[in-house]
Design a protein around this motif. Structure first.
Motif, short mmCIF file in Angstrom:
data_model
loop_
_atom_site.label_atom_id
_atom_site.label_comp_id
_atom_site.label_asym_id
_atom_site.label_seq_id
_atom_site.Cartn_x
_atom_site.Cartn_y
_atom_site.Cartn_z
N PRO A 40 0.81 -1.22 0.00
CA PRO A 40 0.00 0.00 0.00
C PRO A 40 0.85 1.27 0.00
O PRO A 40 0.46 2.27 -0.60
CB PRO A 40 -0.82 -0.11 1.29
N SER A 41 2.01 1.22 0.64
CA SER A 41 2.88 2.39 0.64
C SER A 41 3.48 2.62 -0.74
O SER A 41 3.63 3.77 -1.17
CB SER A 41 4.00 2.22 1.68
N LEU A 42 3.82 1.56 -1.44
CA LEU A 42 4.32 1.71 -2.80
C LEU A 42 3.26 2.37 -3.69
O LEU A 42 3.55 3.30 -4.45
CB LEU A 42 4.73 0.36 -3.39
N ILE A 43 2.02 1.91 -3.57
CA ILE A 43 0.92 2.49 -4.35
C ILE A 43 0.72 3.96 -3.97
O ILE A 43 0.55 4.82 -4.84
CB ILE A 43 -0.37 1.67 -4.14
N ALA A 44 0.76 4.26 -2.67
CA ALA A 44 0.61 5.64 -2.22
C ALA A 44 1.73 6.53 -2.75
O ALA A 44 1.47 7.65 -3.22
CB ALA A 44 0.56 5.70 -0.70
N VAL A 45 2.96 6.07 -2.70
CA VAL A 45 4.09 6.86 -3.17
C VAL A 45 3.98 7.12 -4.68
O VAL A 45 4.25 8.23 -5.15
CB VAL A 45 5.44 6.20 -2.80
N ILE A 46 3.57 6.12 -5.43
CA ILE A 46 3.35 6.32 -6.87
C ILE A 46 2.29 7.40 -7.08
O ILE A 46 2.43 8.30 -7.91
CB ILE A 46 2.97 5.00 -7.55
N GLY A 47 1.21 7.33 -6.27
CA GLY A 47 0.16 8.35 -6.36
C GLY A 47 0.67 9.74 -5.99
O GLY A 47 0.29 10.73 -6.63
N PHE A 48 1.52 9.83 -4.98
CA PHE A 48 2.09 11.13 -4.60
C PHE A 48 2.89 11.72 -5.75
O PHE A 48 2.80 12.92 -6.05
CB PHE A 48 3.02 10.99 -3.37
N PHE A 49 3.69 10.89 -6.41
CA PHE A 49 4.50 11.40 -7.51
C PHE A 49 3.64 11.82 -8.69
O PHE A 49 3.89 12.86 -9.30
CB PHE A 49 5.55 10.36 -7.94
N ILE A 50 2.63 11.04 -9.00
CA ILE A 50 1.73 11.40 -10.10
C ILE A 50 1.03 12.72 -9.77
O ILE A 50 0.94 13.62 -10.61
CB ILE A 50 0.71 10.28 -10.39
N GLY A 51 0.54 12.86 -8.53
CA GLY A 51 -0.11 14.10 -8.11
C GLY A 51 0.83 15.29 -8.20
O GLY A 51 0.44 16.38 -8.64
N GLY A 52 2.06 15.11 -7.80
CA GLY A 52 3.05 16.18 -7.89
C GLY A 52 3.34 16.59 -9.32
O GLY A 52 3.46 17.78 -9.64
N LEU A 53 3.45 15.60 -10.19
CA LEU A 53 3.69 15.90 -11.60
C LEU A 53 2.51 16.62 -12.24
O LEU A 53 2.69 17.58 -13.00
CB LEU A 53 4.00 14.61 -12.37
N VAL A 54 1.29 16.18 -11.91
CA VAL A 54 0.09 16.85 -12.45
C VAL A 54 0.03 18.29 -11.95
O VAL A 54 -0.24 19.22 -12.72
CB VAL A 54 -1.19 16.05 -12.07
N MET A 55 0.26 18.49 -10.66
CA MET A 55 0.23 19.84 -10.10
C MET A 55 1.26 20.74 -10.74
O MET A 55 0.96 21.85 -11.17
CB MET A 55 0.45 19.78 -8.58
N THR A 56 2.48 20.25 -10.83
CA THR A 56 3.57 21.06 -11.36
C THR A 56 3.40 21.38 -12.84
O THR A 56 3.64 22.51 -13.26
CB THR A 56 4.92 20.33 -11.15
N ASN A 57 2.99 20.40 -13.62
CA ASN A 57 2.96 20.59 -15.07
C ASN A 57 1.63 21.07 -15.63
O ASN A 57 1.60 21.61 -16.74
CB ASN A 57 3.37 19.29 -15.76
N PHE A 58 0.53 20.88 -14.91
CA PHE A 58 -0.77 21.25 -15.47
C PHE A 58 -1.54 22.28 -14.64
O PHE A 58 -2.07 23.24 -15.17
CB PHE A 58 -1.64 19.99 -15.67
N ILE A 59 -1.61 22.07 -13.33
CA ILE A 59 -2.44 22.96 -12.50
C ILE A 59 -1.72 24.26 -12.16
O ILE A 59 -2.29 25.33 -12.27
CB ILE A 59 -2.91 22.20 -11.23
N LEU A 60 -0.46 24.18 -11.72
CA LEU A 60 0.28 25.40 -11.36
C LEU A 60 0.36 26.38 -12.53
O LEU A 60 0.14 27.58 -12.31
CB LEU A 60 1.68 25.03 -10.84
N PRO A 61 0.62 25.95 -13.76
CA PRO A 61 0.61 26.92 -14.87
C PRO A 61 -0.77 27.59 -15.07
O PRO A 61 -0.84 28.74 -15.52
CB PRO A 61 0.99 26.09 -16.09
N LEU A 62 -1.85 26.89 -14.74
CA LEU A 62 -3.18 27.51 -14.86
C LEU A 62 -3.41 28.58 -13.81
O LEU A 62 -4.10 29.57 -14.06
CB LEU A 62 -4.28 26.44 -14.76
N ILE A 63 -2.86 28.36 -12.62
CA ILE A 63 -3.02 29.32 -11.53
C ILE A 63 -2.18 30.55 -11.78
O ILE A 63 -2.61 31.68 -11.53
CB ILE A 63 -2.67 28.67 -10.18
N PHE A 64 -0.98 30.37 -12.26
CA PHE A 64 -0.09 31.49 -12.51
C PHE A 64 -0.07 31.78 -13.99
O PHE A 64 0.54 32.49 -14.58
CB PHE A 64 1.31 31.21 -11.98
#
Length: 185
Positions: free
Chosen positions: A161-185
């Motif tokens: 479960p921790s491996l799955i969670a860590v993969i999810g954390f990285f995916i979430g970070g990549l989505v935020m950095t590359n897609f959501i943050l540019p929309l906000i700024f």
């Protein structure tokens, strides 16, 4: 231009983390900041407002030493153990950040456009703080722990479960950095 204080090299910090993990596992304890903060909130009376905080926090009061240690250790590391080597950011990263409105990417450890009191009075700053805080809080509760708990404790004890969670954390970070943050700024 102000220089950034880099973290310790892997060959110092890695073995120290491994040593702490071995000691925690030996004593039957787990590491994660969300459980430490849960203990602190319960000790300060949050159990009166939410059933999540209703547990015997005194049995886990050692968690409070971890919170205190993180604060004191962070202070010591920044003020006495950091080096003066500037961080070498990729020029493409610098250009992308400047295009989003960050004036001096890499000049400070965290961008002042996001981490200052003036950012709280802006719409993007408030959105990041409120929505981001809610998502992190929900995600931590839903995943059964935070990034440090899953990535350090969970992975070192080979928990799927921790491996799955860590993969999810990285995916979430990549989505935020590359897609959501540019929309906000």
């Amino acid at each position: 231009m102000e220089t950034i204080l880099n973290p310790w090299p892997w060959y110092v910090s890695g073995p120290l983390i491994a040593l702490i993990m071995a000691l925690l596992l030996y004593f039957g304890k787990t590491f994660g900041m969300s459980s430490n903060l849960r203990t602190m909130c319960s000790a300060f009376g949050a159990d009166k407002f939410s059933d999540f905080f209703k547990f015997d926090w005194k049995a886990q009061k050692w968690n409070l030493t971890v919170v205190l240690g993180a604060i004191v250790g962070g202070f010591i590391a920044v003020n006495f153990l950091s080096n003066e080597t500037p961080t070498d950011l990729n020029s493409k990263t610098i250009n992308e950040l400047q295009a989003m409105g960050f004036e001096t990417p890499g000049a400070t450890l965290v961008p002042s456009e996001l981490y200052n009191l003036e950012a709280l009075s802006s719409v993007p700053g408030l959105l990041i703080l409120i929505i981001g805080g809610l998502l992190v809080g929900f995600g931590t509760r839903y995943a059964g722990g935070c990034t440090s708990g899953h990535a350090i404790t969970g992975l070192s004890s080979l928990q799927r479960p921790s491996l799955i969670a860590v993969i999810g954390f990285f995916i979430g970070g990549l989505v935020m950095t590359n897609f959501i943050l540019p929309l906000i700024f």
